[in-house]
Design a protein around this motif. Structure first.
Motif, PDB file in Angstrom:
ATOM      1  N   LYS A  19       0.896  -1.404   0.016  1.00  0.00           N
ATOM      2  CA  LYS A  19       0.027   0.243  -0.167  1.00  0.00           C
ATOM      3  C   LYS A  19       0.730   1.137   0.320  1.00  0.00           C
ATOM      4  N   LYS A  20       2.404   1.054   0.339  1.00  0.00           N
ATOM      5  CA  LYS A  20       2.944   2.656   0.336  1.00  0.00           C
ATOM      6  C   LYS A  20       3.240   2.835  -1.089  1.00  0.00           C
ATOM      7  N   ASN A  21       3.316   1.998  -1.691  1.00  0.00           N
ATOM      8  CA  ASN A  21       3.875   2.764  -3.468  1.00  0.00           C
ATOM      9  C   ASN A  21       2.033   3.333  -3.684  1.00  0.00           C
ATOM     10  N   LEU A  22       0.894   3.342  -3.068  1.00  0.00           N
ATOM     11  CA  LEU A  22       0.375   4.098  -3.630  1.00  0.00           C
ATOM     12  C   LEU A  22       0.536   5.358  -3.617  1.00  0.00           C
ATOM     13  N   LYS A  23       1.099   6.044  -3.048  1.00  0.00           N
ATOM     14  CA  LYS A  23       1.249   7.724  -3.122  1.00  0.00           C
ATOM     15  C   LYS A  23       2.619   7.724  -4.262  1.00  0.00           C
ATOM     16  N   LEU A  24       3.207   6.943  -4.505  1.00  0.00           N
ATOM     17  CA  LEU A  24       4.468   6.873  -5.804  1.00  0.00           C
ATOM     18  C   LEU A  24       2.922   6.220  -6.865  1.00  0.00           C
ATOM     19  N   ILE A  25       2.690   5.871  -6.967  1.00  0.00           N
ATOM     20  CA  ILE A  25       1.822   5.889  -8.133  1.00  0.00           C
ATOM     21  C   ILE A  25       0.830   6.831  -8.581  1.00  0.00           C
ATOM     22  N   ARG A  26       0.349   7.874  -7.553  1.00  0.00           N
ATOM     23  CA  ARG A  26      -0.241   8.811  -7.372  1.00  0.00           C
ATOM     24  C   ARG A  26       0.529   9.848  -7.719  1.00  0.00           C
ATOM     25  N   ALA A  80      -2.072  19.926 -19.099  1.00  0.00           N
ATOM     26  CA  ALA A  80      -2.763  20.953 -19.166  1.00  0.00           C
ATOM     27  C   ALA A  80      -4.089  21.046 -18.409  1.00  0.00           C
ATOM     28  N   LEU A  81      -4.787  19.952 -18.147  1.00  0.00           N
ATOM     29  CA  LEU A  81      -5.511  19.759 -18.200  1.00  0.00           C
ATOM     30  C   LEU A  81      -6.135  20.252 -16.648  1.00  0.00           C
ATOM     31  N   SER A  82      -7.864  20.850 -16.354  1.00  0.00           N
ATOM     32  CA  SER A  82      -8.050  21.279 -15.448  1.00  0.00           C
ATOM     33  C   SER A  82      -7.794  20.419 -14.416  1.00  0.00           C
ATOM     34  N   ASP A  83      -7.645  21.089 -13.290  1.00  0.00           N
ATOM     35  CA  ASP A  83      -7.441  20.563 -11.750  1.00  0.00           C
ATOM     36  C   ASP A  83      -8.751  18.871 -11.154  1.00  0.00           C
ATOM     37  N   VAL A  84     -10.307  19.741 -11.815  1.00  0.00           N
ATOM     38  CA  VAL A  84     -10.375  18.527 -11.805  1.00  0.00           C
ATOM     39  C   VAL A  84     -10.894  16.979 -11.844  1.00  0.00           C
ATOM     40  N   LEU A  85     -10.460  16.966 -13.343  1.00  0.00           N
ATOM     41  CA  LEU A  85      -9.916  16.268 -14.818  1.00  0.00           C
ATOM     42  C   LEU A  85      -9.052  15.298 -13.777  1.00  0.00           C
ATOM     43  N   MET A  86      -8.154  16.468 -13.601  1.00  0.00           N
ATOM     44  CA  MET A  86      -6.644  15.376 -13.153  1.00  0.00           C
ATOM     45  C   MET A  86      -6.972  14.222 -12.411  1.00  0.00           C
ATOM     46  N   ASN A  87      -7.136  15.103 -10.996  1.00  0.00           N
ATOM     47  CA  ASN A  87      -7.375  14.833  -9.983  1.00  0.00           C
ATOM     48  C   ASN A  87      -8.355  13.564 -10.091  1.00  0.00           C
ATOM     49  N   GLN A  88      -9.836  13.555 -11.043  1.00  0.00           N
ATOM     50  CA  GLN A  88     -10.728  12.694 -11.419  1.00  0.00           C
ATOM     51  C   GLN A  88      -9.690  11.511 -11.468  1.00  0.00           C
ATOM     52  N   MET A  89      -8.128  11.324 -12.217  1.00  0.00           N
ATOM     53  CA  MET A  89      -8.474   9.783 -13.130  1.00  0.00           C
ATOM     54  C   MET A  89      -7.337   9.786 -12.154  1.00  0.00           C
ATOM     55  N   VAL A  90      -6.518  10.742 -11.392  1.00  0.00           N
ATOM     56  CA  VAL A  90      -5.592  10.146 -10.620  1.00  0.00           C
ATOM     57  C   VAL A  90      -6.182   9.302  -9.894  1.00  0.00           C
ATOM     58  N   LEU A  91      -7.601   9.885  -8.899  1.00  0.00           N
ATOM     59  CA  LEU A  91      -8.349   8.971  -8.054  1.00  0.00           C
ATOM     60  C   LEU A  91      -9.146   7.598  -8.621  1.00  0.00           C
ATOM     61  N   ALA A  92      -9.680   7.788  -9.862  1.00  0.00           N
ATOM     62  CA  ALA A  92      -9.665   6.266 -10.483  1.00  0.00           C
ATOM     63  C   ALA A  92      -8.595   5.756 -10.628  1.00  0.00           C
ATOM     64  N   VAL A  93      -7.238   6.034 -11.149  1.00  0.00           N
ATOM     65  CA  VAL A  93      -5.772   4.938 -11.123  1.00  0.00           C
ATOM     66  C   VAL A  93      -5.846   4.341  -9.857  1.00  0.00           C
TER      67      VAL A  93
END
Length: 136
Positions: free
Chosen positions: A11-18, A29-42
């Motif tokens: 689980k400690k590698n989840l930060k590395l992935i994010r 150059a994506l919106s912060d919302v779109l970028m954060n949504q994709m980071v959350l999904a991955v």
């Protein structure tokens, strides 16, 4: 820029992935919302693979590759753990989960709401999850 990463199943590698996904997406150059949504999904898919498919076994690995097909971003996450079988998956009632205060069990539903396409495949003991999001 590097578009792939391999991490062992802790689980400690989840930060590395994010951090890896964020650094890659920042160049688009994506919106912060779109970028954060994709980071959350991955992050959600990788957490499920690390915890449920690979039992947090540090001798096992997951592989993440990010590509950019036309006007989109695609994430391919591979492992050789226990395969997710989508035909057994029943989408939860997220509002009911919130109402009763249940933690967990809504990650795949959330990912399906964020991404335009979510596919799980297995071949020869190797699993792949493909996440696809249009960005234009």
């Amino acid at each position: 820029m590097n578009n792939s990463i391999r991490v062992n199943c802790t689980k400690k590698n989840l930060k590395l992935i994010r951090d890896f996904v964020t650094q890659y997406l920042e160049q688009l150059a994506l919106s912060d919302v779109l970028m954060n949504q994709m980071v959350l999904a991955v992050d959600e898919i990788c957490a499920n693979l690390i915890i449920h498919a690979n039992n947090e076994d540090p001798t096992k690995y997951i592989y993440l590759t990010i590509t950019q097909p036309q006007d989109a971003v695609q994430f391919e996450i591979n492992d050789n753990g226990v395969a997710f079988t989508s035909h057994n998956y029943k989408e939860p009632d997220i509002l009911e989960h919130v109402r009763i205060g249940k933690k967990g069990g809504v990650g795949i539903a959330l990912v399906k709401r964020i991404m335009d396409k979510v596919e799980f495949t297995t071949r020869d003991g190797f699993n792949a999850c493909l996440l696809y999001k249009k960005i234009k």
